[in-house]
Design a protein around this motif. Structure first.
Motif, PDB file in Angstrom:
ATOM      1  N   VAL A 264       0.818  -1.220   0.000  1.00  0.00           N
ATOM      2  CA  VAL A 264       0.000   0.000   0.000  1.00  0.00           C
ATOM      3  C   VAL A 264       0.850   1.268   0.000  1.00  0.00           C
ATOM      4  CG1 VAL A 264      -1.658   1.336   1.357  1.00  0.00           C
ATOM      5  CG2 VAL A 264      -2.001  -1.115   1.017  1.00  0.00           C
ATOM      6  N   PRO A 265       1.864   1.414   0.876  1.00  0.00           N
ATOM      7  CA  PRO A 265       2.622   2.678   0.873  1.00  0.00           C
ATOM      8  C   PRO A 265       3.243   3.000  -0.479  1.00  0.00           C
ATOM      9  CG  PRO A 265       3.084   1.410   2.852  1.00  0.00           C
ATOM     10  CD  PRO A 265       2.307   0.506   1.950  1.00  0.00           C
ATOM     11  N   ARG A 266       3.858   2.000  -1.092  1.00  0.00           N
ATOM     12  CA  ARG A 266       4.488   2.258  -2.390  1.00  0.00           C
ATOM     13  C   ARG A 266       3.434   2.536  -3.467  1.00  0.00           C
ATOM     14  NH1 ARG A 266       9.410   1.873  -4.491  1.00  0.00           N
ATOM     15  NH2 ARG A 266       9.686   1.282  -6.679  1.00  0.00           N
ATOM     16  N   ALA A 267       2.297   1.849  -3.395  1.00  0.00           N
ATOM     17  CA  ALA A 267       1.226   2.085  -4.369  1.00  0.00           C
ATOM     18  C   ALA A 267       0.693   3.512  -4.254  1.00  0.00           C
ATOM     19  CB  ALA A 267       0.100   1.078  -4.170  1.00  0.00           C
ATOM     20  N   ILE A 268       0.531   3.998  -3.017  1.00  0.00           N
ATOM     21  CA  ILE A 268       0.065   5.376  -2.824  1.00  0.00           C
ATOM     22  C   ILE A 268       1.090   6.358  -3.378  1.00  0.00           C
ATOM     23  CG2 ILE A 268      -0.405   7.153  -1.097  1.00  0.00           C
ATOM     24  CD1 ILE A 268      -2.711   5.281  -1.434  1.00  0.00           C
ATOM     25  N   THR A 269       2.362   6.130  -3.093  1.00  0.00           N
ATOM     26  CA  THR A 269       3.414   7.034  -3.565  1.00  0.00           C
ATOM     27  C   THR A 269       3.418   7.111  -5.087  1.00  0.00           C
ATOM     28  OG1 THR A 269       4.763   6.532  -1.620  1.00  0.00           O
ATOM     29  CG2 THR A 269       5.879   7.510  -3.513  1.00  0.00           C
ATOM     30  N   ARG A 270       3.349   5.949  -5.741  1.00  0.00           N
ATOM     31  CA  ARG A 270       3.344   5.934  -7.209  1.00  0.00           C
ATOM     32  C   ARG A 270       2.063   6.561  -7.768  1.00  0.00           C
ATOM     33  NH1 ARG A 270       7.063   3.086  -9.864  1.00  0.00           N
ATOM     34  NH2 ARG A 270       8.473   1.717  -8.720  1.00  0.00           N
ATOM     35  N   THR A 271       0.971   6.328  -7.112  1.00  0.00           N
ATOM     36  CA  THR A 271      -0.301   6.892  -7.583  1.00  0.00           C
ATOM     37  C   THR A 271      -0.269   8.411  -7.534  1.00  0.00           C
ATOM     38  OG1 THR A 271      -1.567   4.950  -6.905  1.00  0.00           O
ATOM     39  CG2 THR A 271      -2.781   7.002  -7.160  1.00  0.00           C
ATOM     40  N   VAL A 272       0.206   8.961  -6.419  1.00  0.00           N
ATOM     41  CA  VAL A 272       0.264  10.417  -6.288  1.00  0.00           C
ATOM     42  C   VAL A 272       1.238  11.003  -7.302  1.00  0.00           C
ATOM     43  CG1 VAL A 272       0.911  12.313  -4.751  1.00  0.00           C
ATOM     44  CG2 VAL A 272      -0.430  10.388  -3.878  1.00  0.00           C
ATOM     45  N   ARG A 273       2.379  10.328  -7.500  1.00  0.00           N
ATOM     46  CA  ARG A 273       3.370  10.853  -8.426  1.00  0.00           C
ATOM     47  C   ARG A 273       2.894  10.762  -9.873  1.00  0.00           C
ATOM     48  NH1 ARG A 273       8.100   7.320  -8.314  1.00  0.00           N
ATOM     49  NH2 ARG A 273       8.092   7.858  -6.101  1.00  0.00           N
ATOM     50  N   GLY A 274       2.188   9.680 -10.203  1.00  0.00           N
ATOM     51  CA  GLY A 274       1.754   9.489 -11.584  1.00  0.00           C
ATOM     52  C   GLY A 274       0.396  10.092 -11.864  1.00  0.00           C
ATOM     53  N   ALA A 275      -0.644   9.525 -11.232  1.00  0.00           N
ATOM     54  CA  ALA A 275      -1.997  10.021 -11.468  1.00  0.00           C
ATOM     55  C   ALA A 275      -2.147  11.460 -10.991  1.00  0.00           C
ATOM     56  CB  ALA A 275      -3.009   9.130 -10.757  1.00  0.00           C
ATOM     57  N   GLY A 276      -1.409  11.833  -9.939  1.00  0.00           N
ATOM     58  CA  GLY A 276      -1.499  13.202  -9.446  1.00  0.00           C
ATOM     59  C   GLY A 276      -1.097  14.206 -10.496  1.00  0.00           C
ATOM     60  N   ARG A 277      -0.061  13.887 -11.263  1.00  0.00           N
ATOM     61  CA  ARG A 277       0.346  14.799 -12.334  1.00  0.00           C
ATOM     62  C   ARG A 277      -0.716  14.878 -13.419  1.00  0.00           C
ATOM     63  NH1 ARG A 277       6.764  13.265 -13.082  1.00  0.00           N
ATOM     64  NH2 ARG A 277       7.500  14.336 -11.209  1.00  0.00           N
ATOM     65  N   GLY A 278      -1.329  13.736 -13.712  1.00  0.00           N
ATOM     66  CA  GLY A 278      -2.409  13.758 -14.691  1.00  0.00           C
ATOM     67  C   GLY A 278      -3.567  14.633 -14.235  1.00  0.00           C
ATOM     68  N   VAL A 279      -3.898  14.541 -12.948  1.00  0.00           N
ATOM     69  CA  VAL A 279      -4.976  15.364 -12.404  1.00  0.00           C
ATOM     70  C   VAL A 279      -4.603  16.846 -12.475  1.00  0.00           C
ATOM     71  CG1 VAL A 279      -6.181  15.969 -10.269  1.00  0.00           C
ATOM     72  CG2 VAL A 279      -5.931  13.572 -10.921  1.00  0.00           C
ATOM     73  N   LEU A 280      -3.343  17.171 -12.161  1.00  0.00           N
ATOM     74  CA  LEU A 280      -2.917  18.559 -12.233  1.00  0.00           C
ATOM     75  C   LEU A 280      -3.001  19.095 -13.659  1.00  0.00           C
ATOM     76  CD1 LEU A 280       0.160  18.589  -9.813  1.00  0.00           C
ATOM     77  CD2 LEU A 280      -2.050  19.699  -9.473  1.00  0.00           C
ATOM     78  N   PHE A 281      -2.549  18.292 -14.631  1.00  0.00           N
ATOM     79  CA  PHE A 281      -2.648  18.707 -16.028  1.00  0.00           C
ATOM     80  C   PHE A 281      -4.102  18.908 -16.425  1.00  0.00           C
ATOM     81  CE2 PHE A 281       1.732  17.272 -17.059  1.00  0.00           C
ATOM     82  CZ  PHE A 281       2.111  18.355 -17.826  1.00  0.00           C
ATOM     83  N   SER A 282      -4.932  17.941 -16.075  1.00  0.00           N
ATOM     84  CA  SER A 282      -6.349  18.029 -16.426  1.00  0.00           C
ATOM     85  C   SER A 282      -6.983  19.254 -15.787  1.00  0.00           C
ATOM     86  CB  SER A 282      -7.075  16.763 -15.976  1.00  0.00           C
ATOM     87  OG  SER A 282      -8.458  16.885 -16.181  1.00  0.00           O
ATOM     88  N   GLY A 283      -6.717  19.453 -14.490  1.00  0.00           N
ATOM     89  CA  GLY A 283      -7.263  20.621 -13.819  1.00  0.00           C
ATOM     90  C   GLY A 283      -6.786  21.914 -14.452  1.00  0.00           C
ATOM     91  N   GLY A 284      -5.535  21.923 -14.870  1.00  0.00           N
ATOM     92  CA  GLY A 284      -5.012  23.115 -15.532  1.00  0.00           C
ATOM     93  C   GLY A 284      -5.738  23.424 -16.828  1.00  0.00           C
ATOM     94  N   THR A 285      -6.051  22.395 -17.621  1.00  0.00           N
ATOM     95  CA  THR A 285      -6.754  22.629 -18.891  1.00  0.00           C
ATOM     96  C   THR A 285      -8.176  23.126 -18.652  1.00  0.00           C
ATOM     97  OG1 THR A 285      -7.440  20.299 -19.013  1.00  0.00           O
ATOM     98  CG2 THR A 285      -5.400  20.890 -20.109  1.00  0.00           C
ATOM     99  N   VAL A 286      -8.865  22.524 -17.682  1.00  0.00           N
ATOM    100  CA  VAL A 286     -10.241  22.958 -17.397  1.00  0.00           C
ATOM    101  C   VAL A 286     -10.239  24.383 -16.851  1.00  0.00           C
ATOM    102  CG1 VAL A 286     -12.315  22.506 -16.040  1.00  0.00           C
ATOM    103  CG2 VAL A 286     -11.023  20.601 -17.000  1.00  0.00           C
TER     104      VAL A 286
END
Length: 739
Positions: A264-286
């Motif tokens: 779980v800890p490593r999965a959360i870290t990778r999720t935030v680093r990967g999906a988090g950037r996608g969310v930031l990009f998406s939020g930026g476009t909207v």
């Protein structure tokens, strides 16, 4: 670092998040009462200067309140009815908040204030003040007080401000009803997607945090500027939609990381680093797409920019901080039971592979469908809103339906002209010339009343004095006002005068507002395309991918605009949907929809391209990465689109036409974009472009190497499932499409 911080302090973050959500709910309740009411007006325009002049110099203005008086027996000229009408006129004039009142009985019985059958007449009034003062402080008490039936007459209340006061009240009811429908429906859809109640709850919680957080942020904005009440509707539907969208993106990625077996800890870290950037990009476009609404000087449209940016901020924080903390506490309880599906054996991989084998046939067919569905927009007619934004059952709507049916002239919608004539007599020839304009029933001035170029009687017109030599009232016929109010205003302004004149009144105010909106369309489109193009370049390092995304987004939005014209302009399905078509589209709503839909389309483009680019960076296979990236992201995009479409579609059950347009148009745009565009046109175009999908000129490539952002964080995966081609090199495209 953020991921590790979240894992180590997950309980504290969740506890603080719950407390902040509750506090935001309290603040949000106050926001709804602090939002402003606004009119369709263009600050600084000619019509607004006329309004100010009339109020300051003449203590009058365009009537924004109308009382429709119907004789229960006989006609309005009968002695008892006339006395009741004069008494009503005096009572209204003495009411607090009323600046001036006049009626059929107090102005010499003009036929423009009397219905054709003689059974109805009008009492008009000017209520000074801004929309908040008139609609919140005066009309709520005045309208019920003057809606009455006596032995002699029946009185109904209407007028422009009363229409939009009732529109505001109806929109508030639609807002509350939508809340009751959206939340359980979205939860059900999330459970169907996840098959896990904890995962559905934390994702829905992200949406709720986005709604309450955005409304709380708007409370701070309200302290500095006016924000329209309609912004709360956008906060609800976009907050649930974006919050759930981003929540899905994070949970899907978290599940995928768990399947790698790193804990779980490593999965959360990778999720935030990967999906988090996608969310930031998406939020930026909207956020960027909605921010361009700030170029408009109109509080009504600028309000949606404030609401949109607030929603994005709250949704991004919820999805990248609060949701990962909740997932860290839930651990494996969000995993779907049973083995994980193999993307290479799923529907989307198979569909994308089939499209890429025959890109011209499938892509050409999809393109033809989109162009056909969007073609009705070529016949769009932009016009001005009226009482028909309300349902036929609304009291103000019923009042104006009766006025339209029974009166030859809508005197409440007179065009007001302010002149610099040296004497009242000097106004006469100009008034006579205005009265010759097609569709003008009468022109009133201190020099007299004029019809078809002829003066109708001695002395000033009724309601005018010799001291009002610089003011004229141009009364249009109902037909001209119904079919071409903008053209009428332009003709009046084009009529030569021997002195300086300014043209105002309600038709001119709406015309100036419409011109101000449509005149900025090219700038809005250019800004949206430029900003989102730059953001996608930062993510992909390509100039072809952003260009392709822009073209596909325009095609997707054309379907939405085509549906707007067919349904709301031409009246298709108006019966089942419960509204009255007017033959025109109010221009600010399509602009709002364009900004929202363009941002959301880029939202899905970011999710899709992120996975395709990740596969390409891992394997170097420009073609094989496409179906595998689509297979990994399409279930997410489809689920998110379905939930967002359902959120928007709830407004189709509302009573206000503006919200129906937004709900139906946006739901259709989201569904078309997530299926036909992302499922067919994207793989077809990427197949045709091949390795050029990721091309950029050398200077831009070096720029991206320095400042670009990348999402690729997943560990090396086994070789991907077979791609449509055995090698990364471009597959040969047949000369004949479809072969």
């Amino acid at each position: 670092m953020l991921g590790r911080f979240i894992v180590e302090r997950a309980r504290w973050i969740v506890a603080i998040g719950i407390a902040v959500t509750l506090l935001a709910g309290v603040v949000a309740a106050g926001t709804l009462n602090a939002l402003s009411l606004s009119r369709f007006e263009a600050p600084g325009s000619e019509s607004m200067r006329v309004r100010d002049t009339l109020a300051r110099d003449y203590r009058t203005g365009s009537p924004n309140l109308a009382l429709l008086v119907t004789a229960r027996q006989g006609t309005v000229d009968d002695a008892a009815v006339a006395e009741a009408g004069r008494a009503l006129d005096r009572e209204l004039a003495a009411h607090p908040g009323v600046g001036r009142a006049w009626s059929y009985w107090s102005t010499g019985s003009p036929d423009t204030l009397r219905s054709r059958d003689g059974r109805q007449a009008l009492v008009l009034a000017w209520l000074p003040g801004d929309a908040n003062q008139v609609r919140r402080e005066v009309l709520p008490g005045l309208a019920p007080e003057f809606t009455r039936t006596t032995d002699t007459v029946t009185v109904q209340v209407g007028g422009g401000d009363e229409v939009f006061r009732q529109t505001m009240e109806q929109a508030r009811q639609d807002f509350l009803r939508a809340e009751l429908v959206i939340l359980p429906l979205v939860f059900l859809l999330l459970w169907l997607v996840y098959r896990r109640i904890p995962a559905a709850l934390v994702t829905l919680g992200t949406g709720l945090f986005a709604v309450l957080g955005s409304l709380a942020l708007l409370r701070a904005v309200v302290a500095f500027t006016d924000v329209s009440t309609f912004a709360s509707n956008i906060a609800l539907v976009m907050g649930i939609g974006l919050g759930v969208d981003y929540g899905l993106f994070v949970v899907f990625r978290y599940r995928e990381e768990l399947r790698h077996g790193d804990g779980v800890p490593r999965a959360i870290t990778r999720t935030v680093r990967g999906a988090g950037r996608g969310v930031l990009f998406s939020g930026g476009t909207v956020a960027a797409s909605l921010s361009v609404l700030l170029v408009f000087p109109f509080p009504f449209l600028r309000s949606f920019a404030y609401a949109g940016v607030a929603v994005v901020l709250a949704a991004v924080v919820g999805a990248t901080v609060l949701l990962p903390a909740a997932l860290a506490l839930l651990g494996h309880r969000v995993q779907r039971p049973g083995p994980a599906p193999d993307p290479a054996n799923g529907f989307w991989f198979t569909a994308a592979t089939r499209v890429m084998r025959r890109p011209l046939a499938f892509g050409g067919a999809a393109l033809a469908v989109l162009l056909l569905l969007g073609s009705p927009f070529l016949g769009v007619r932009f016009g001005l809103p009226d009482d028909r934004v309300l349902p036929a059952s609304a009291p103000a709507r019923q009042t104006h339906d009766a006025i339209r049916a029974g009166f030859t002239v809508e005197e409440a919608d007179a065009v007001q002209v302010v002149a610099t004539a040296p004497t009242p007599a000097a106004v006469g020839p100009y008034a006579a010339e205005l009265s010759r304009i097609e569709g003008v029933a009468r022109v009133d001035s201190a020099a007299g009343s004029y019809r078809a170029g002829q003066r109708t009687g001695p002395g000033p017109a009724d309601g005018f004095t010799a001291g009002e030599g610089r003011r004229l009232a141009v009364h249009p016929t109902s037909d001209r006002l119904e079919n071409d109010p903008t053209g009428l205003v332009r003709e009046i302004r084009a009529t030569a005068a021997p002195f300086e004149v300014r043209v105002g009144g309600y038709p001119a105010e709406l015309t100036d507002y419409r011109d101000g909106v449509t005149g900025r369309l090219p700038l809005v489109a250019a800004l949206i395309v430029t900003v989102t193009f730059a953001l996608l370049f930062l993510m992909t390092g390509s100039v072809i991918a952003p260009l392709k995304a822009t073209v596909l987004n325009v095609l997707s939005l054309s379907v939405m605009f085509g549906a707007l014209v067919l349904v709301f302009q031409e009246g298709w399905l108006s019966g089942p949907l419960g509204f009255t078509p007017t033959g025109v589209i109010e221009p600010s709503i399509p602009i709002l929809m364009f900004c929202i839909a363009y941002g959301l389309s880029m939202d899905y483009e970011v999710f899709l391209l992120a996975r395709i680019k990740e596969e390409y960076d891992r394997s170097g296979d420009a073609l094989g990465s496409v179906p595998l990236g689509i297979a990994r992201s399409a279930p997410l995009v489809t689920a998110a689109a379905l939930i967002l479409a359902v959120s928007f579609a709830t407004y189709a059950t509302g009573q206000v036409v503006f919200l129906k347009q937004l709900g139906i148009g946006m739901a259709l745009a989201v569904l078309v974009d997530a299926t036909l565009v992302r499922g067919v046109l994207v793989p077809a175009l990427m197949r045709l472009a091949g390795p050029a999908n990721w091309w950029a000129p050398a200077p831009l490539r070096r720029l991206h190497d320095r400042i670009g952002l990348r999402e690729s964080t997943s560990p090396k995966a086994p070789n991907p499932s077979p791609s449509p081609s055995p090698s990364p090199s471009p597959m040969p495209i047949p000369d004949t499409p479809g072969m």
